[in-house]
Design a protein around this motif. Structure first.
Motif: not given
Length: 130
Positions: A21, A24-25, A117-118
């Motif tokens: 996470a 990605f973010y 998409r995560d």
């Protein structure tokens, strides 16, 4: 009641998904990740800072179930960049674009949007500002 804006969105992620996470973010999308209290075991989730007034709470849990078309579609985030800039930044970060739309309707009107998409299956719409 007179709503002003969305304060936060809660998303469940796999118990061991915090590093993915953050990548990605934080790295691919370039949002701030606020995880000091989570790392100190002072709260059970950490935040992705979208703006001064909005966050995504990410809750690592062993009960995680990937989203399906019947229970989740996407969360939309308005960004300052144009669609071309969004696509360029995503390509530079190695993030795969799922689709691009010229002018989907949102809360503030129609503007171009790029969908990604995560790592956990959540779709994120990165919407250019109207």
């Amino acid at each position: 009641m007179r709503a002003r804006h969305i304060d936060h969105v809660n998303l469940r992620i796999p118990e061991d998904g915090a590093d993915e996470a953050r990548e990605f973010y934080g790295e691919q999308l370039g949002f701030g990740v606020e995880d000091a209290l989570y790392a100190a075991d002072e709260k059970p989730f950490f935040d992705v800072r979208l703006s001064a007034t909005a966050v995504i709470h990410l809750w690592p849990t062993e009960e995680f179930e990937a989203p399906t078309k019947t229970n989740y579609d996407h969360v939309a985030v308005v960004v300052e960049e144009s669609v071309d800039e969004i696509e360029r930044e995503l390509a530079d970060a190695g993030a795969a674009v799922e689709k691009t739309l010229d002018s989907p309707l949102g809360a503030t009107g129609e503007a171009g949007a790029v969908y990604v998409r995560d790592p956990f299956g959540y779709r994120v719409e990165l919407k250019a500002r109207v």
